[in-house]
Design a protein around this motif. Structure first.
Motif, mmCIF file in Angstrom:
data_model
loop_
_atom_site.group_PDB
_atom_site.id
_atom_site.type_symbol
_atom_site.label_atom_id
_atom_site.label_comp_id
_atom_site.label_asym_id
_atom_site.label_seq_id
_atom_site.Cartn_x
_atom_site.Cartn_y
_atom_site.Cartn_z
ATOM 1 N N TYR A 4 63.782 0.166 -28.919
ATOM 2 C CA TYR A 4 62.481 -0.607 -28.241
ATOM 3 C C TYR A 4 62.901 -2.188 -27.902
ATOM 4 O O TYR A 4 63.345 -2.739 -28.748
ATOM 5 C CB TYR A 4 61.220 -0.344 -29.352
ATOM 6 C CG TYR A 4 60.122 -0.910 -28.995
ATOM 7 C CD1 TYR A 4 59.294 -0.397 -28.072
ATOM 8 C CD2 TYR A 4 59.672 -2.279 -29.250
ATOM 9 C CE1 TYR A 4 57.874 -0.936 -27.607
ATOM 10 C CE2 TYR A 4 58.482 -2.784 -28.929
ATOM 11 C CZ TYR A 4 57.764 -2.129 -28.136
ATOM 12 O OH TYR A 4 56.374 -2.492 -27.624
ATOM 13 N N VAL A 69 63.375 5.452 -21.686
ATOM 14 C CA VAL A 69 63.510 6.567 -22.716
ATOM 15 C C VAL A 69 63.300 7.838 -21.779
ATOM 16 O O VAL A 69 62.886 8.899 -22.418
ATOM 17 C CB VAL A 69 62.613 6.456 -23.787
ATOM 18 C CG1 VAL A 69 63.122 5.353 -24.765
ATOM 19 C CG2 VAL A 69 61.422 6.237 -23.532
ATOM 20 N N ILE A 72 60.599 11.005 -22.778
ATOM 21 C CA ILE A 72 60.662 12.120 -23.666
ATOM 22 C C ILE A 72 61.735 11.972 -24.649
ATOM 23 O O ILE A 72 61.872 12.739 -25.834
ATOM 24 C CB ILE A 72 60.930 13.193 -22.733
ATOM 25 C CG1 ILE A 72 62.247 13.336 -22.054
ATOM 26 C CG2 ILE A 72 59.845 14.040 -22.182
ATOM 27 C CD1 ILE A 72 62.518 14.816 -21.521
ATOM 28 N N ASP A 73 62.453 11.223 -24.483
ATOM 29 C CA ASP A 73 63.623 10.574 -25.614
ATOM 30 C C ASP A 73 63.370 9.943 -26.651
ATOM 31 O O ASP A 73 62.392 9.127 -26.750
ATOM 32 C CB ASP A 73 64.785 9.944 -24.918
ATOM 33 C CG ASP A 73 65.187 10.672 -23.607
ATOM 34 O OD1 ASP A 73 65.476 11.912 -23.670
ATOM 35 O OD2 ASP A 73 65.877 10.028 -22.772
ATOM 36 N N TRP A 74 64.029 10.161 -27.776
ATOM 37 C CA TRP A 74 64.025 9.458 -29.185
ATOM 38 C C TRP A 74 64.432 8.054 -28.806
ATOM 39 O O TRP A 74 65.456 7.649 -28.118
ATOM 40 C CB TRP A 74 64.684 10.136 -30.206
ATOM 41 C CG TRP A 74 64.104 11.490 -30.607
ATOM 42 C CD1 TRP A 74 64.442 12.659 -30.196
ATOM 43 C CD2 TRP A 74 62.944 11.821 -31.571
ATOM 44 N NE1 TRP A 74 63.726 13.760 -30.725
ATOM 45 C CE2 TRP A 74 62.614 12.969 -31.590
ATOM 46 C CE3 TRP A 74 62.186 10.813 -32.152
ATOM 47 C CZ2 TRP A 74 61.913 13.692 -32.352
ATOM 48 C CZ3 TRP A 74 61.224 11.420 -33.085
ATOM 49 C CH2 TRP A 74 61.122 12.984 -33.046
ATOM 50 N N PHE A 75 63.876 6.965 -29.380
ATOM 51 C CA PHE A 75 64.217 5.712 -29.506
ATOM 52 C C PHE A 75 63.924 5.109 -30.901
ATOM 53 O O PHE A 75 63.127 5.682 -31.593
ATOM 54 C CB PHE A 75 63.789 5.032 -28.453
ATOM 55 C CG PHE A 75 62.132 4.848 -28.348
ATOM 56 C CD1 PHE A 75 61.445 3.629 -29.070
ATOM 57 C CD2 PHE A 75 61.358 5.961 -27.737
ATOM 58 C CE1 PHE A 75 60.035 3.610 -28.869
ATOM 59 C CE2 PHE A 75 60.088 5.783 -27.942
ATOM 60 C CZ PHE A 75 59.299 4.583 -28.434
ATOM 61 N N GLN A 89 63.112 6.403 -35.892
ATOM 62 C CA GLN A 89 63.497 7.340 -34.657
ATOM 63 C C GLN A 89 62.053 7.649 -34.401
ATOM 64 O O GLN A 89 61.226 8.348 -35.024
ATOM 65 C CB GLN A 89 64.268 8.372 -35.126
ATOM 66 C CG GLN A 89 65.741 8.051 -34.974
ATOM 67 C CD GLN A 89 66.674 9.323 -34.920
ATOM 68 O OE1 GLN A 89 66.155 10.588 -35.628
ATOM 69 N NE2 GLN A 89 67.637 9.481 -34.222
ATOM 70 N N ARG A 91 59.346 9.133 -30.764
ATOM 71 C CA ARG A 91 59.294 9.308 -29.216
ATOM 72 C C ARG A 91 57.801 9.376 -28.978
ATOM 73 O O ARG A 91 56.930 9.687 -29.876
ATOM 74 C CB ARG A 91 59.934 10.641 -29.022
ATOM 75 C CG ARG A 91 59.260 11.907 -29.697
ATOM 76 C CD ARG A 91 60.249 12.980 -29.140
ATOM 77 N NE ARG A 91 59.686 14.185 -29.926
ATOM 78 C CZ ARG A 91 60.367 15.456 -30.030
ATOM 79 N NH1 ARG A 91 61.340 15.526 -29.261
ATOM 80 N NH2 ARG A 91 59.791 16.270 -30.649
ATOM 81 N N LYS A 117 60.105 10.842 -36.459
ATOM 82 C CA LYS A 117 60.844 11.957 -36.859
ATOM 83 C C LYS A 117 60.829 12.142 -38.329
ATOM 84 O O LYS A 117 60.711 13.162 -38.857
ATOM 85 C CB LYS A 117 62.424 11.752 -36.482
ATOM 86 C CG LYS A 117 63.144 12.956 -36.636
ATOM 87 C CD LYS A 117 64.640 12.723 -35.976
ATOM 88 C CE LYS A 117 64.978 13.707 -34.868
ATOM 89 N NZ LYS A 117 66.075 13.482 -34.384
#
Length: 153
Positions: A4, A69, A72-75, A89, A91, A117
């Protein structure tokens, strides 16, 4: 994994709310009692998040959501926990650009639901250390061992 942007503020605490997903399986018995067990070692936690950003920060935020991202991607993002601010982690579960509004000509507000997550609660070691404070686990085990040895003698 992307981080982020450090130039952006974290979601507002006033509006934040965490909801850990259910992790207990309860079976009612014919006797009226119930058995319970843990379903999983870790479950996701959902967070309601609200950002109030200056227009220059809002531009960076929108670019991060759409291009950084890809929505939809994890960050990795810092999340406030009782242990302090910890990287998690995460999203977006809902597009924050779907629910944005101008607060003034210089400030924009965004709202989204974020999925963590795994919420990083205290580890087993941290929990044990906090239970025996002000002593350490080692001194507790040592005094327990000497007490047992004295009893056996």
């Amino acid at each position: 994994m992307i981080n982020y942007p450090s130039s952006l503020p974290l979601p507002r605490l006033k509006d934040a709310a965490y909801k850990r997903q259910p992790n207990i399986l309860r079976t009612e018995m014919s006797t009226g009692r119930a058995r319970q067990r843990r379903k999983h070692l870790s479950v996701p936690t959902h967070m309601e998040a609200t950002w109030r950003l200056r227009k220059d920060e809002a531009t960076v935020f929108e670019g991060f959501v759409d291009h950084g991202v890809n929505l939809i991607d994890w960050f990795l993002m810092d999340i406030l926990t009782p242990r302090g601010v910890v990287k998690h982690q995460v999203r977006f579960m809902k597009d924050p650009l779907e629910n944005m509004k101008p607060i003034s000509t210089l400030v924009w507000q965004y709202q989204a639901q974020i999925e963590m997550k795994e919420y990083k609660a205290a580890s087993e070691e941290e929990a044990a250390n906090s239970l025996v404070k002000p002593h350490t686990v080692g001194s507790f085990v040592g005094s327990l061992s000497s007490s047992i040895n004295n009893y056996l003698e």
